[in-house]
Write a protein that holds these residues in place. Sequence first.
Motif, PDB file in Angstrom:
ATOM      1  N   ALA A  55       6.848  13.400   1.945  1.00  0.00           N
ATOM      2  CA  ALA A  55       6.938  13.003   3.353  1.00  0.00           C
ATOM      3  C   ALA A  55       7.093  11.498   3.483  1.00  0.00           C
ATOM      4  O   ALA A  55       7.908  11.007   4.272  1.00  0.00           O
ATOM      5  N   HIS A  56       6.321  10.738   2.704  1.00  0.00           N
ATOM      6  CA  HIS A  56       6.391   9.282   2.794  1.00  0.00           C
ATOM      7  C   HIS A  56       7.747   8.779   2.309  1.00  0.00           C
ATOM      8  O   HIS A  56       8.376   7.924   2.955  1.00  0.00           O
ATOM      9  N   SER A  58      10.631  10.374   2.218  1.00  0.00           N
ATOM     10  CA  SER A  58      11.708  10.739   3.137  1.00  0.00           C
ATOM     11  C   SER A  58      11.637   9.956   4.441  1.00  0.00           C
ATOM     12  O   SER A  58      12.663   9.513   4.974  1.00  0.00           O
ATOM     13  N   CYS A  59      10.440   9.728   4.952  1.00  0.00           N
ATOM     14  CA  CYS A  59      10.272   8.961   6.186  1.00  0.00           C
ATOM     15  C   CYS A  59      10.735   7.520   5.999  1.00  0.00           C
ATOM     16  O   CYS A  59      11.498   6.983   6.806  1.00  0.00           O
ATOM     17  N   PHE A  60      10.258   6.893   4.919  1.00  0.00           N
ATOM     18  CA  PHE A  60      10.641   5.509   4.647  1.00  0.00           C
ATOM     19  C   PHE A  60      12.142   5.388   4.434  1.00  0.00           C
ATOM     20  O   PHE A  60      12.782   4.461   4.951  1.00  0.00           O
ATOM     21  N   MET A  62      14.578   7.226   5.548  1.00  0.00           N
ATOM     22  CA  MET A  62      15.281   7.351   6.821  1.00  0.00           C
ATOM     23  C   MET A  62      15.096   6.089   7.661  1.00  0.00           C
ATOM     24  O   MET A  62      16.057   5.584   8.265  1.00  0.00           O
ATOM     25  N   ALA A  63      13.869   5.553   7.695  1.00  0.00           N
ATOM     26  CA  ALA A  63      13.616   4.326   8.459  1.00  0.00           C
ATOM     27  C   ALA A  63      14.464   3.179   7.925  1.00  0.00           C
ATOM     28  O   ALA A  63      15.039   2.403   8.702  1.00  0.00           O
ATOM     29  N   CYS A 125       7.625   2.781   9.495  1.00  0.00           N
ATOM     30  CA  CYS A 125       7.689   4.200   9.118  1.00  0.00           C
ATOM     31  C   CYS A 125       6.456   4.932   9.652  1.00  0.00           C
ATOM     32  O   CYS A 125       5.328   4.529   9.384  1.00  0.00           O
ATOM     33  N   PRO A 126       6.632   6.015  10.419  1.00  0.00           N
ATOM     34  CA  PRO A 126       5.480   6.728  10.969  1.00  0.00           C
ATOM     35  C   PRO A 126       4.498   7.239   9.914  1.00  0.00           C
ATOM     36  O   PRO A 126       3.286   7.248  10.161  1.00  0.00           O
ATOM     37  N   ILE A 127       4.972   7.630   8.750  1.00  0.00           N
ATOM     38  CA  ILE A 127       4.048   8.109   7.717  1.00  0.00           C
ATOM     39  C   ILE A 127       3.283   6.926   7.122  1.00  0.00           C
ATOM     40  O   ILE A 127       2.083   7.034   6.852  1.00  0.00           O
ATOM     41  N   SER A 128       3.929   5.769   6.953  1.00  0.00           N
ATOM     42  CA  SER A 128       3.200   4.572   6.516  1.00  0.00           C
ATOM     43  C   SER A 128       2.095   4.242   7.509  1.00  0.00           C
ATOM     44  O   SER A 128       0.977   3.901   7.120  1.00  0.00           O
TER      45      SER A 128
END
Length: 143
Positions: A55-56, A58-60, A62-63, A125-128
Amino acid sequence: MKTTNTGSATYEGLGKGGKGHVSTGSGALPAQPYGFQTRFEDEPGTNPEELIAAAHASCFTMALSFKLAEAGHTDGSVVTHAEVTLEKDDAGFKVTKSALSAKGKVPGLDQAKFEELAKEAKEGCPISRLLDTEITLETKFEG
């Protein structure tokens, strides 16, 4: 904009002897096995920390791709590896770190600008932002 996503888990049996399955609401990850053996031993399957790492990463990624596009770039690639560390302390187990390692290849961009945009992506990043842990970032740029 607001989105809500779901996941589910089941666990049959208790403790080390139990076995479970984890799924995503979209069906992209259907009934993947998990349990003590997949988390701490070499049994095939997944575990919560691996899912957080995916998740982290992929989120990063994309960000960062959005940061690159906002900076005027229209072509390129970013590959990110995340390593999530689980440690035990007196209070029990805790995720203590997520280490991101990003490689980028974007025509017309230099290492310094890539690092700057990667840092901004990590912070946004929302997961960060969700993780209450140390987050490190290492970048490698191939111009």
